[in-house]
Design an enzyme around this catalytic site. Structure first.
Site, mmCIF file in Angstrom:
data_model
loop_
_atom_site.group_PDB
_atom_site.id
_atom_site.type_symbol
_atom_site.label_atom_id
_atom_site.label_comp_id
_atom_site.label_asym_id
_atom_site.label_seq_id
_atom_site.Cartn_x
_atom_site.Cartn_y
_atom_site.Cartn_z
ATOM 1 N N THR A 76 0.805 -1.226 0.000
ATOM 2 C CA THR A 76 0.000 0.000 0.000
ATOM 3 C C THR A 76 0.838 1.276 0.000
ATOM 4 O O THR A 76 0.275 2.372 0.041
ATOM 5 C CB THR A 76 -0.929 -0.008 1.227
ATOM 6 N N GLU A 77 2.145 1.143 -0.071
ATOM 7 C CA GLU A 77 3.025 2.310 0.005
ATOM 8 C C GLU A 77 2.681 3.379 -1.022
ATOM 9 O O GLU A 77 2.739 4.574 -0.728
ATOM 10 C CB GLU A 77 4.494 1.887 -0.188
#
Length: 161
Positions: A76-77
């Site tokens: 999810t960065e």
């Protein structure tokens, strides 16, 4: 969660760090992941809960990952403007470039079943059987395989690019 990755407050603190400090911090994480990836002993992840961002990277560098059905996986960065550069190398080796692009560029969460289909994890078992399955796999590896052969195989796999 199995591991939700870095603490968001910590990530915000990185903005105040010097380039050198951020480089050192990244190097430590890279070295940790590489050490797990190349460790002569087999590393098994028991994923009970979500494995997100660096936590998904942690599951990726393990030799085997066994998960409960309710777990979610994802890098999810990208959603917070962060580049998942450290795990990228390991992820591409594990599941291939196309699937890695899908996960890394979308930032979407996937189910345990989708993770097994992609090759990210090895097995999905009910929560009450997770520890039993992990122990069973460890016992199987210990009793049926040569420790020296497994260590050499891991070393050789780590060098294949």
């Amino acid at each position: 969660s199995f591991c939700a990755g870095a603490d968001l407050a910590y990530l915000q603190q990185l903005q105040a760090n010097t380039l050198q400090q951020n480089h050192e911090d990244s190097t430590h994480l890279k070295e940790l992941f590489y050490q797990i990836y190349t460790l002569p002993k087999i590393v098994i992840a028991a994923v009970q809960g979500h494995a997100l961002a660096g936590g998904c990277g942690l599951a990726s560098v393990c030799d085997f990952s066994i998960s409960v059905p309710s777990a979610k996986f994802g890098y999810t960065e990208v959603k917070i403007g962060f580049i998942p550069a450290i795990v990228m190398y390991f992820l591409v080796k594990k599941i291939g470039e196309g699937k890695a692009r899908q996960l890394l560029l979308s930032g979407d969460l996937i189910t345990a079943e989708q993770a097994i289909e992609m090759g990210l994890i090895n097995k999905v078992v009910e929560a009450e059987k997770l520890q039993e399955q992990v122990s069973s796999l460890a016992q199987q590896l210990i009793t049926q395989n040569s420790a020296q052969a497994m260590a050499t195989t891991k070393k050789m796999l780590a060098t294949i690019s």
